[in-house]
Write a protein that holds these residues in place. Structure first.
Motif, PDB file in Angstrom:
ATOM      1  N   LEU A  37     -12.157   1.601  -1.407  1.00 25.80           N
ATOM      2  CA  LEU A  37     -11.688   1.395  -0.045  1.00 25.80           C
ATOM      3  C   LEU A  37     -12.415   0.222   0.608  1.00 25.80           C
ATOM      4  N   ARG A  39     -11.774  -2.977   4.111  1.00 26.70           N
ATOM      5  CA  ARG A  39     -10.847  -3.684   4.988  1.00 26.70           C
ATOM      6  C   ARG A  39     -10.023  -4.695   4.197  1.00 26.70           C
ATOM      7  N   ASN A  40      -8.929  -5.171   4.808  1.00 32.44           N
ATOM      8  CA  ASN A  40      -8.181  -6.275   4.227  1.00 32.44           C
ATOM      9  C   ASN A  40      -9.103  -7.481   4.093  1.00 32.44           C
ATOM     10  N   LYS A  44     -11.560  -6.191  -2.545  1.00 30.47           N
ATOM     11  CA  LYS A  44     -11.304  -5.075  -3.463  1.00 30.47           C
ATOM     12  C   LYS A  44     -10.612  -5.545  -4.743  1.00 30.47           C
ATOM     13  N   ASP A 147      -4.115  -1.227  -8.782  1.00 27.21           N
ATOM     14  CA  ASP A 147      -4.064  -1.945  -7.505  1.00 27.21           C
ATOM     15  C   ASP A 147      -2.697  -1.690  -6.889  1.00 27.21           C
ATOM     16  N   GLU A 148      -2.658  -0.784  -5.921  1.00 27.87           N
ATOM     17  CA  GLU A 148      -1.411  -0.447  -5.213  1.00 27.87           C
ATOM     18  C   GLU A 148      -0.303   0.011  -6.156  1.00 27.87           C
ATOM     19  N   THR A 178      -5.740   1.209  -2.854  1.00 30.94           N
ATOM     20  CA  THR A 178      -4.487   1.420  -2.135  1.00 30.94           C
ATOM     21  C   THR A 178      -4.771   1.508  -0.639  1.00 30.94           C
ATOM     22  N   HIS A 179      -3.755   1.223   0.163  1.00 26.62           N
ATOM     23  CA  HIS A 179      -3.860   1.408   1.609  1.00 26.62           C
ATOM     24  C   HIS A 179      -3.348   2.784   2.032  1.00 26.62           C
ATOM     25  N   SER A 180      -2.814   3.540   1.076  1.00 30.38           N
ATOM     26  CA  SER A 180      -2.264   4.860   1.383  1.00 30.38           C
ATOM     27  C   SER A 180      -3.340   5.922   1.217  1.00 30.38           C
ATOM     28  N   LEU A 181      -3.876   6.417   2.342  1.00 26.29           N
ATOM     29  CA  LEU A 181      -4.922   7.432   2.264  1.00 26.29           C
ATOM     30  C   LEU A 181      -4.370   8.757   1.748  1.00 26.29           C
ATOM     31  N   HIS A 212     -14.874   4.642   5.596  1.00 28.00           N
ATOM     32  CA  HIS A 212     -13.918   3.527   5.679  1.00 28.00           C
ATOM     33  C   HIS A 212     -13.260   3.489   7.060  1.00 28.00           C
ATOM     34  N   SER A 216     -13.507   0.547   9.943  1.00 26.84           N
ATOM     35  CA  SER A 216     -12.299  -0.085  10.462  1.00 26.84           C
ATOM     36  C   SER A 216     -12.259  -0.087  11.990  1.00 26.84           C
TER      37      SER A 216
END
Length: 218
Positions: A37, A39-40, A44, A147-148, A178-181, A212, A216
């Motif tokens: 995890l 930030r953008n 990562k 990765d995603e 991933t950005h999906s928690l 995380h 943020s």
């Protein structure tokens, strides 16, 4: 296990130095699904490529006592003028697995139809990701890098991909970006947070998510 020893990665962009990781020493356990995890722009994907060996650290090293996949969903290693089938054959030879068995698995799994026999350069990004995911799942690794995974296709294909991957996790480990928690909680038991060049490991994925989320907000 995967060991980061004094790992440092820096980039120089327009006169500014960006540190992806800064002198990190960390031991990751075997057969554990770990969420990565951050930030953008934290780095990562760069860290994932360093673990795979496709990007080199500025200093330090990454050691492992098992096999590690290339980043699933990342098709940058494929030859664009070769077809999906030819790239699959090439990967089979590199990893010393039965060519025809891998070809059959990837052809059925990736659902590319006739495009499987066309050059990679004609593929959409989604098609490349599906080919990459299919090849990765057709090979046996001790640790998978993802990765995603949610970017590999339509809803039905995503469900199929996640089911296959969760089956792999019965015997293997993974590092998952991933950005999906929601996906993180479903697929990972542990986590690590990359923040300003520091990488912190948490045995409990919920603790990693909380950290995380705090980062943020601040």
């Amino acid at each position: 296990m995967i060991l980061f020893r004094n790992l440092t990665k820096t980039y120089r962009l327009q006169g500014t130095v960006k540190r992806v990781v800064n002198d990190v020493t960390l031991l990751l356990p075997s057969k554990t699904s770990i969420a990565l995890l951050g930030r953008n722009g934290a780095g990562k994907s760069t860290l994932l490529r360093m673990i795979a060996g496709t990007t080199h650290p500025t200093k330090g090293e990454i050691l492992s006592d098992g096999t590690i996949s290339f980043p699933v969903g990342y098709a940058g290693s494929f030859h664009p003028d070769m077809s999906g089938a030819q790239n699959t054959r090439f990967v089979a030879r590199i990893y010393g697995v039965d060519t025809e068995s891998l070809m059959e698995y990837v052809r059925d799994f990736a659902e590319l139809g006739s495009h499987f026999y066309l050059p990679i350069r004609s593929y959409s990004s989604g098609m490349r990701s599906r080919l990459s995911f299919g090849i990765s799942m057709g090979l046996k690794f001790d640790t998978y890098l993802l990765d995603e995974i949610t970017a590999v296709g339509d809803a039905a294909f995503k469900r199929k991909s996640e089911a296959v991957f969760q089956n792999r996790l019965k015997d293997c480990g993974a590092i998952y970006v991933t950005h999906s928690l929601g996906s993180v909680r479903e697929m990972c038991t542990a986590g690590m947070v990359l923040e300003k060049g520091q990488l912190t490991y948490y045995d409990d994925v919920d603790e990693a998510i909380e950290r995380h989320a705090w980062n943020s907000r601040h």
